[in-house]
Design a protein around this motif. Structure first.
Motif, PDB file in Angstrom:
ATOM      1  N   ASP A   1      14.240   1.291   3.965  1.00 14.89           N
ATOM      2  CA  ASP A   1      14.188   2.572   4.671  1.00 14.89           C
ATOM      3  C   ASP A   1      12.809   2.853   5.236  1.00 14.89           C
ATOM      4  OD1 ASP A   1      16.821   2.986   4.168  1.00 14.89           O
ATOM      5  OD2 ASP A   1      16.535   4.408   2.536  1.00 14.89           O
ATOM      6  N   TYR A   2      11.793   2.229   4.690  1.00 13.99           N
ATOM      7  CA  TYR A   2      10.426   2.454   5.140  1.00 13.99           C
ATOM      8  C   TYR A   2      10.012   1.503   6.260  1.00 13.99           C
ATOM      9  CZ  TYR A   2       9.798   5.267   0.886  1.00 13.99           C
ATOM     10  OH  TYR A   2       9.904   6.223  -0.099  1.00 13.99           O
ATOM     11  N   CYS A   3      10.885   0.592   6.661  1.00 16.63           N
ATOM     12  CA  CYS A   3      10.544  -0.422   7.656  1.00 16.63           C
ATOM     13  C   CYS A   3      11.512  -0.347   8.838  1.00 16.63           C
ATOM     14  CB  CYS A   3      10.604  -1.820   7.046  1.00 16.63           C
ATOM     15  SG  CYS A   3       9.435  -2.103   5.693  1.00 16.63           S
ATOM     16  N   SER A   4      11.020  -0.753   9.998  1.00 15.21           N
ATOM     17  CA  SER A   4      11.896  -0.895  11.155  1.00 15.21           C
ATOM     18  C   SER A   4      12.694  -2.181  11.024  1.00 15.21           C
ATOM     19  CB  SER A   4      11.064  -0.926  12.441  1.00 15.21           C
ATOM     20  OG  SER A   4      10.291  -2.121  12.504  1.00 15.21           O
TER      21      SER A   4
ATOM     22  N   CYS B   1       7.486  -6.251   7.165  1.00 17.97           N
ATOM     23  CA  CYS B   1       7.834  -5.224   6.175  1.00 17.97           C
ATOM     24  C   CYS B   1       7.155  -5.567   4.856  1.00 17.97           C
ATOM     25  CB  CYS B   1       9.352  -5.172   6.001  1.00 17.97           C
ATOM     26  SG  CYS B   1       9.929  -3.893   4.867  1.00 17.97           S
TER      27      CYS B   1
ATOM     28  N   THR C   1      13.175   0.999  -6.530  1.00 16.24           N
ATOM     29  CA  THR C   1      12.142   1.586  -5.685  1.00 16.24           C
ATOM     30  C   THR C   1      12.045   3.094  -5.928  1.00 16.24           C
ATOM     31  OG1 THR C   1      13.734   1.939  -3.901  1.00 16.24           O
ATOM     32  CG2 THR C   1      12.558  -0.176  -3.931  1.00 16.24           C
TER      33      THR C   1
ATOM     34  N   THR D   1       7.319  -3.922   1.900  1.00 17.26           N
ATOM     35  CA  THR D   1       7.920  -3.207   0.781  1.00 17.26           C
ATOM     36  C   THR D   1       9.336  -3.726   0.567  1.00 17.26           C
ATOM     37  OG1 THR D   1       8.650  -1.031  -0.012  1.00 17.26           O
ATOM     38  CG2 THR D   1       8.685  -1.374   2.354  1.00 17.26           C
TER      39      THR D   1
ATOM     40  N   GLU E   1      11.709  -1.613  -0.025  1.00 19.18           N
ATOM     41  CA  GLU E   1      12.557  -0.503   0.392  1.00 19.18           C
ATOM     42  C   GLU E   1      12.691  -0.528   1.912  1.00 19.18           C
ATOM     43  OE1 GLU E   1      15.008   1.948   1.006  1.00 19.18           O
ATOM     44  OE2 GLU E   1      14.578   1.774  -1.137  1.00 19.18           O
TER      45      GLU E   1
ATOM     46  N   PRO F   1      12.568   5.622  -3.729  1.00 19.24           N
ATOM     47  CA  PRO F   1      13.770   6.335  -3.263  1.00 19.24           C
ATOM     48  C   PRO F   1      14.971   6.149  -4.185  1.00 19.24           C
ATOM     49  CG  PRO F   1      12.690   5.225  -1.440  1.00 19.24           C
ATOM     50  CD  PRO F   1      12.009   4.742  -2.683  1.00 19.24           C
TER      51      PRO F   1
END
Length: 581
Positions: free
Chosen positions: A444-447, A438, A155, A440, A442, A157
């Motif tokens: 980190d971009y999702c709750s 979600c 990804t 993605t 990654e 990040p």
């Protein structure tokens, strides 16, 4: 022809002339005064290091940048004992220095040290962000990962992390001048540095040997999180495992296998469809009591659902071969699996056609003697429009198989199921009963809720696929059908900071080892194979595992062989006496 001596001398002077400070005037005219000054300044700022000096810097950097998990475990395990923490930490730092010392030879030193930085940077990312433990089985999973799956893990990040903490530091290794000793000096300095760092490593451990040995033995996660040591060790163990497995001679299994009277008496070919699931965990399976109804279609069908089923491992590379092997979990190993035939071979010996169709990472060498193939994307282009096929492609394959089967068959359909982290790719656009999901790979971009929603959507789509397959089989009249669904392993969705799967079994949470397992045996099949439905319904409340699959398939298919163990056949006590044909 001869030349005057004066001409030769003149040519030699021209070839060997080295410009002095005063002779740089022509160069100034060509390149400019500022260009030469810049080169002089760059050279003046170029540091000079010994090999040991470079190793000290690199070892310190890797211990600080890539070992957050290691330091966290160390502080927890030696809480209240700062001297123990310091001694153990210095010992591991010296171990890193020792590793670098092994490659401290001219031409090899900086390229290999750069490689170790990149290796540690990659391992640290998945370790810190997903809670992954880098062991030989994780390396095995990596080696079996498809290109499409790899892209989902690489990804933005991750690339940013690799560039800032891996690529730039690795490139900086080539900036300083390294003063390597001449050959005579290398003959004693190189082994001396290695021996000294090795002795210092164990010297610091010996300061509190009893406590350190106890911690290392009982808490494998400590050194299992140390980078790059854990990854190097995993690579070595994986290479040894593959080398041993590749050199074993395959032992035959069940060559006496034969069809029993019930199977021989059937008027239509028997078709047992075995959906080998992917990453479905029992806790999120609606039939098992999950708070969400992730199995709305299966709940409307008459299936035998085993609510307490456990897996052989926590990764496809372990669980899938183990499911089809004659070995139980306690006796399974990759080497033993590779050295023995498996369930598909036994079925072939009995005259039953084993067919493997894959929509995942391959058959893991299960069908290497009987044959396997990937899904045919041309049969269902819509299901494969995104580059990867959803499991809807398997329904098309099943329909094609039903139309062509002429003999008793066990059809294995290896699903993509709920394989992460890109759960949203496992179900088609518009199929999302749980939102927001979600979108993605990654996390980190999702709750946390969005991640769970996407995972639950993938389970709901698996429910749709299995239910659709049952309805398809129930509506046709060419074969006598039955169906199994068994997931290979579960999944962590953030519990205790863990994501995905492949945790070592000694520390694996139940969400990675508890899996859904169900059977569909229509009335006609029950009558043909003399199955007592009420007895089997009672059996669903008892614990089962992937150890049961091998013998349950043989039992239900009425295959007689000396390798069959009735005590591991879930249906053995639920079948009435079979009368000879």
């Amino acid at each position: 022809m001869t030349y005057p001596c004066s001409d030769i001398e003149q040519d030699t002077k021209l070839l060997t002339h080295i410009p002095t400070t005063s002779s740089r005037a022509p160069l100034k005219k060509i390149f400019g005064r500022h260009f030469l000054q810049l080169g002089d300044k760059a050279k003046a700022w170029q540091p000079t290091l010994t090999p040991a000096g470079l190793n000290l810097i690199v070892a310190t950097y890797m211990m600080v940048a890539f070992n957050a998990a290691f330091w966290g475990h160390l502080l927890r395990l030696f809480e209240g004992a700062p001297m123990n923490i310091a001694c153990f930490g210095v010992a591991v730092w010296m171990l890193t220095f020792f590793t670098l010392s092994l490659v401290s030879l001219p031409l090899l030193h900086r390229p290999l040290a750069a490689g170790l930085i990149l290796l540690a940077a990659a391992a640290a990312w998945y370790q810190d962000h997903l809670g992954a433990v880098i062991d030989k089985l994780m390396i095995q999973n990596v080696m079996n990962t498809t290109v499409a799956e790899s892209r989902q893990l690489i990804t933005v990040p991750y690339l940013r992390h690799m560039f800032l903490t891996g690529v730039i530091p690795a490139a900086l290794l080539f900036w300083p001048r390294i003063t390597y000793a001449r050959v005579r000096g290398l003959l004693w300095r190189f082994p001396l540095t290695i021996a000294a760092s090795f002795l210092l490593t164990f010297g610091f451990l010996f300061i509190n040997l009893k406590a350190n040995v106890s911690i290392i033995r009982e808490h494998h996660e400590l050194l299992g999180s140390y980078q790059p040591g854990a990854t190097i060790g995993a690579l070595v163990r994986y290479a040894k495992m593959e080398l041993r497995a590749g050199n074993v001679e395959v032992k035959p299994l069940g060559q006496d296998a034969a069809k029993g009277p019930a199977l021989l008496a059937t008027k239509k070919p028997v078709l047992l469809v075995l959906f080998a699931g992917e990453t479905a965990r029992a806790q999120n399976f609606g039939l098992n009591g999950y708070s969400r109804n992730t199995t709305p279609e299966l709940s409307q069908l008459d299936v035998f659902n085993f609510k307490d089923a456990t897996s052989c491992g926590t990764s496809t590379a372990v669980s899938l071969p183990c499911m089809f092997s004659p070995f139980d979990r306690s006796n399974y190993s990759h080497e033993r699996f590779m050295g023995n035939e498996n369930l598909l071979d036994v079925l072939a010996h009995a005259g039953v056609d084993p067919v493997w169709v894959d929509n995942n990472t391959g058959d893991q060498n299960i069908a290497r003697r009987t044959g396997a193939r990937m899904v045919d994307v041309t049969l269902n282009p819509a299901a494969c429009a995104g580059g990867e096929c959803t499991d809807a492609a398997l329904l098309t394959e099943l329909s094609a198989q039903i139309g062509s089967i002429t003999e008793d068959t066990v059809l294995v359909l290896h699903m993509i199921g709920s394989h992460g982290p890109a759960y949203y790719l496992r179900y088609p656009e518009g199929f999302a009963p749980f939102v927001p999901d979600c979108r993605t790979a990654e996390f980190d971009y999702c709750s946390q809720q969005e991640i769970v929603n996407a995972y639950d959507n993938s389970i709901a789509f698996t429910d749709h696929i299995i239910a659709s397959a049952i309805k398809m089989l129930d509506q046709q009249d060419r074969v006598s059908p039955a169906l199994f669904f068994l997931s290979d392993h579960g999944e962590s969705l953030g519990e205790a900071g863990l994501y995905l799967h492949a945790a070592p079994m000694f520390m694996a949470p139940e969400v990675q080892t508890q899996v859904p397992f169900l059977m569909w045996l229509p009335q006609k099949f029950q009558e043909t194979m003399h199955v007592n439905a009420a007895c089997l319904t009672d059996r669903t409340s008892q614990p089962v595992s992937q150890d049961n699959l091998f013998h349950t398939v043989l039992g239900l298919m009425d295959i007689s062989t000396e390798v069959y163990r009735p005590e591991l056949d879930i249906t053995a006590n639920c079948r009435t006496e079979r009368t000879p044909a």
